[in-house]
Write an enzyme that holds these catalytic residues in place. Structure first.
Site, PDB file in Angstrom:
ATOM      1  N   GLU A   1      -4.249  -9.440   3.776  1.00 46.53           N
ATOM      2  CA  GLU A   1      -4.895  -9.103   5.049  1.00 46.53           C
ATOM      3  C   GLU A   1      -6.097  -9.973   5.390  1.00 46.53           C
ATOM      4  O   GLU A   1      -6.406 -10.190   6.567  1.00 46.53           O
ATOM      5  CB  GLU A   1      -5.338  -7.630   5.043  1.00 46.53           C
ATOM      6  CG  GLU A   1      -4.215  -6.630   5.222  1.00 46.53           C
ATOM      7  CD  GLU A   1      -3.560  -6.231   3.910  1.00 46.53           C
ATOM      8  OE1 GLU A   1      -2.809  -5.252   3.907  1.00 46.53           O
ATOM      9  OE2 GLU A   1      -3.805  -6.909   2.892  1.00 46.53           O
TER      10      GLU A   1
ATOM     11  N   GLU B   1       0.829  -1.209   0.000  1.00 43.93           N
ATOM     12  CA  GLU B   1       0.000   0.000   0.000  1.00 43.93           C
ATOM     13  C   GLU B   1       0.865   1.261   0.000  1.00 43.93           C
ATOM     14  O   GLU B   1       0.523   2.258  -0.652  1.00 43.93           O
ATOM     15  CB  GLU B   1      -0.948  -0.034   1.196  1.00 43.93           C
ATOM     16  CG  GLU B   1      -2.044  -1.093   1.020  1.00 43.93           C
ATOM     17  CD  GLU B   1      -2.913  -1.293   2.252  1.00 43.93           C
ATOM     18  OE1 GLU B   1      -4.120  -1.059   2.165  1.00 43.93           O
ATOM     19  OE2 GLU B   1      -2.380  -1.693   3.299  1.00 43.93           O
TER      20      GLU B   1
END
Length: 676
Positions: free
Chosen positions: A141, A121
């Site tokens: 995640e 990210e």
């Protein structure tokens, strides 16, 4: 730097006017809040300095970043973080979107090693990405019961397209640098030794408008039209519900992605932050994060791994028995480059065992997991023998014959004669007390259990069983082998059934008790699979075979008579040549493709067993809810797990959770012993 600080970034400015910001937080440069705040500060310095024209972000020691520091999740889950700088929404919007992506100077991520979760990210918030060919990039995640929380649900679809982004996030599927280039996640692939210099040049090219300056949050050319995008998202929801009907967070991830597509990326960021925060406090996330840490803690054994012992090198392994278990263990070992000697009692059995190993490897070739050359090289590590002469220079032996005490005792007596004094003598027994197996030997210090689960080359758990006399060195050696063959090793004590089978022996017994008192066989299996188990207790009995079920059941009846349910149901069925899947008849009937279907004839065996046991139908048990069935089957398992822990068979409750998840397929998003 403050001694309590968890990680940092450094800033170096070169003569070319490019600032190199390096993430430092060993071992994988995880993104603690200290690192993220330091990253923001370093960016601030770079943007203020007149001698800086562009920025490159990288990670120390050939790892970009393994993601957000999961150890911080405990505080987040407990609500202990109140500062804005320690909220995911703040990180996503203020640090990544406004500071990195919104910077007035171009930035390039130089990616090597890992760029996972928050690490990717951060990279996606830069204006370009350059990677090495073998770097791993992904957003895993969902494996922790959460969703990407630093803008991943918004940027990834805009870089690689909606379908690929959904695959990467919902399947937690990382990709390597080469594929990342082909799907548009990175802009170039370069050799490791050229990475940082190439990134510097790329950043300067952006500055000079020779390459595009891209804010990925607002990139739209890879997104499908709204109507088409909604159809893709609808299909993803349907597939997620089929694949994991008990899990809500995959659907929440899709919701966050859709919000950004429908209402704009900025709205998507806030939706993502809101969903992330909600999921973080869910039971699913707490369970999965617990399992994550528990799995990594199994190799820490008090009084063993803290003694400073160094694992000895295991150069050659011998296996006795080429059946399903022995051939699977041999496969697991040669796949990790261990030379293996496979011994059988006659040529027919030996060739059958070698054939099973060959078939295991050929299956990998067919699936594209192994090249033909690699197959030949791996298979050449296996040697078949009919006697013990080749055992004189092996470092470890794993016995994997049938569960027969006298046979195993004779084998271990023979091994003591033929194997060198340093050789580890291991048994793959699933239930028999190791002291009993080694009764005829004088080598109790090197006898240990190496209990694999079927199929041994696939199942991830290795149950390492120590006796009171097993040396610490032998345990350390086997832990090392377990890690090298990509298993999760769990060290347990010696008793009938050890940890996994001891915990779960009430599983089938409780189910049989219910059946004999009126509950439907298939209703039980349906309730248990709906709960999240890969199969119900009766389908499991068919899979392992009634012979194994009777042999292991006899051990438990003998050792735990006060809490063992004695039923004649399985023996009665076996008398009628129903032995499970191998005979195509057990609790289910099986077709040529081994597809199971219910069998009305099962009722006559239940009635016969009921008559032998002298039990009658309890009307209440014919109308049990799914919740009642789950509790009545699993509560005895939990009770037995508590006994295993209390008796010191397992030193950590978390090890029992891992044993249940990896050995029996217990759903990791539900707790076994410790959570709660």
């Amino acid at each position: 730097m403050n001694s309590n600080t968890k990680g940092r970034t450094t800033l170096e400015v070169g003569a070319d006017g490019v600032a190199l910001i390096t993430i430092i937080n060993p071992p994988v440069n995880s993104l603690s809040f200290d690192v993220l705040n330091s990253l923001k500060d370093s960016y601030g310095q770079a943007l203020r300095r007149e001698d800086v024209n562009a920025i490159v972000v990288t990670g120390a020691k050939a790892k970009f970043s393994g993601g957000f520091d999961i150890t911080a999740f405990g505080g987040l889950q407990a609500g202990n973080t109140t500062a804005p700088a320690q909220k995911p929404g703040y990180v996503s919007v203020d640090i990544l979107s406004d500071t990195l992506e919104g910077a007035t100077k171009p930035s390039v991520a130089a990616i090597d090693g890992l760029a996972l979760g928050g690490g990717l990210e951060v990279a996606m918030a830069c204006h370009a990405r350059i990677s090495t060919p073998n770097a791993q990039l992904g957003l895993p995640e969902l494996q922790l019961g959460i969703i990407p929380g630093f803008g991943g649900t918004q940027r990834l679809p805009r870089l690689v397209g909606l379908s690929k982004a959904l695959e990467m996030m919902l399947m937690s599927k990382p990709i390597k640098g080469e594929e990342a280039l082909s799907v548009g996640l990175v802009d170039a692939i370069v050799p490791k030794d050229e990475l940082v210099n190439s990134a510097r040049c790329w950043a300067l090219d952006i500055l000079e408008r020779r390459r595009p300056w891209v804010a990925s949050l607002y990139k739209a050319d890879k997104l499908e039209p709204l109507g088409e995008a909604r159809e893709i998202l609808k299909f993803a929801r349907t597939q997620s519900q089929k694949r994991a009907p008990n899990l809500k967070h995959p659907l929440s991830c899709i919701d966050a992605i859709e919000e950004g597509i429908v209402s704009g990326p900025r709205a998507g960021l806030w939706k993502e932050a809101e969903v992330f925060q909600d999921l973080l406090h869910s039971d699913t996330s707490k369970s999965l994060i617990h399992i994550f840490f528990s799995q990594r803690g199994t190799t820490k054994v008090p009084g063993i791994t803290d003694l400073g012992l160094v694992p000895r090198r295991i150069n050659k392994v011998a296996i006795l028995g080429g059946g399903l278990m022995g051939s699977g263990i041999a496969t697991a070992l040669i796949l990790s480059d261990y030379p293996v000697i496979l011994k059988e009692v006659n040529e027919k059995f030996l060739q059958a065992g070698i054939g099973r190993v060959r078939a295991n490897l050929q299956s990998r070739v067919r699936k594209g997991q192994m090249t033909r050359d690699k197959f030949e090289k791996t298979f050449s590590l296996l040697k078949g023998v009919l006697d013990y002469e080749s055992f004189r220079n092996v470092d470890m032996v794993i016995e994997a014959v049938i569960e027969n005490v006298s046979l195993k005792q004779q084998i271990f007596a023979d091994l003591e004669k033929y194997c060198p004094p340093h050789c580890i003598l291991a048994s793959n027994t699933s239930t028999i007390d190791l002291d009993l197996i080694g009764e005829r030997t004088g080598s109790h210090d090197r006898i240990i259990g190496a209990h694999f689960f079927s199929p041994a080359h696939v199942m991830p758990l290795l149950e390492i069983v120590r006796t009171q006399k097993t040396s610490a060195q032998v345990i350390v050696d086997l832990l090392d082998v377990g890690k090298k063959i990509r298993k999760t090793p769990v060290v347990v004590g010696n008793c009938t059934g050890f940890a996994v089978n001891r915990m779960f022996f009430p599983y089938t017994q409780a189910a049989i008790l219910l059946v004999e008192r009126g509950t439907d066989v298939y209703q039980i299996d349906k309730a248990i699979t709906k709960f999240g188990m890969p199969m119900g207790p009766f389908r499991l009995c068919d899979l392992v075979g009634f012979g194994v079920a009777i042999a292991t059941g006899g051990q438990f009846v003998m050792n735990f008579p006060e809490r063992t349910y004695k039923s004649m149901l399985i023996p009665t069925m076996q008398e009628d040549k129903r032995s499970g899947e191998t005979t195509r008849k057990g609790f289910y009937i099986y077709d040529d493709n081994r597809k199971a279907r219910s069998d009305p004839e099962i009722k006559k065996y239940i009635e016969k067993a009921r008559a032998i046991s002298g039990v009658t139908i309890d009307p209440k048990l014919t109308k049990l809810s799914e919740k009642d069935i789950v509790e009545m089957v699993f509560f005895p398992v939990v009770n037995e797990a508590c006994r295993v822990l209390a008796e010191g068979i397992s030193v950590k409750a978390a090890d029992l959770d891992i044993s249940a998840v990896m050995g029996m397929g217990f759903p990791p998003y539900r707790s076994v012993v410790t959570r709660g």
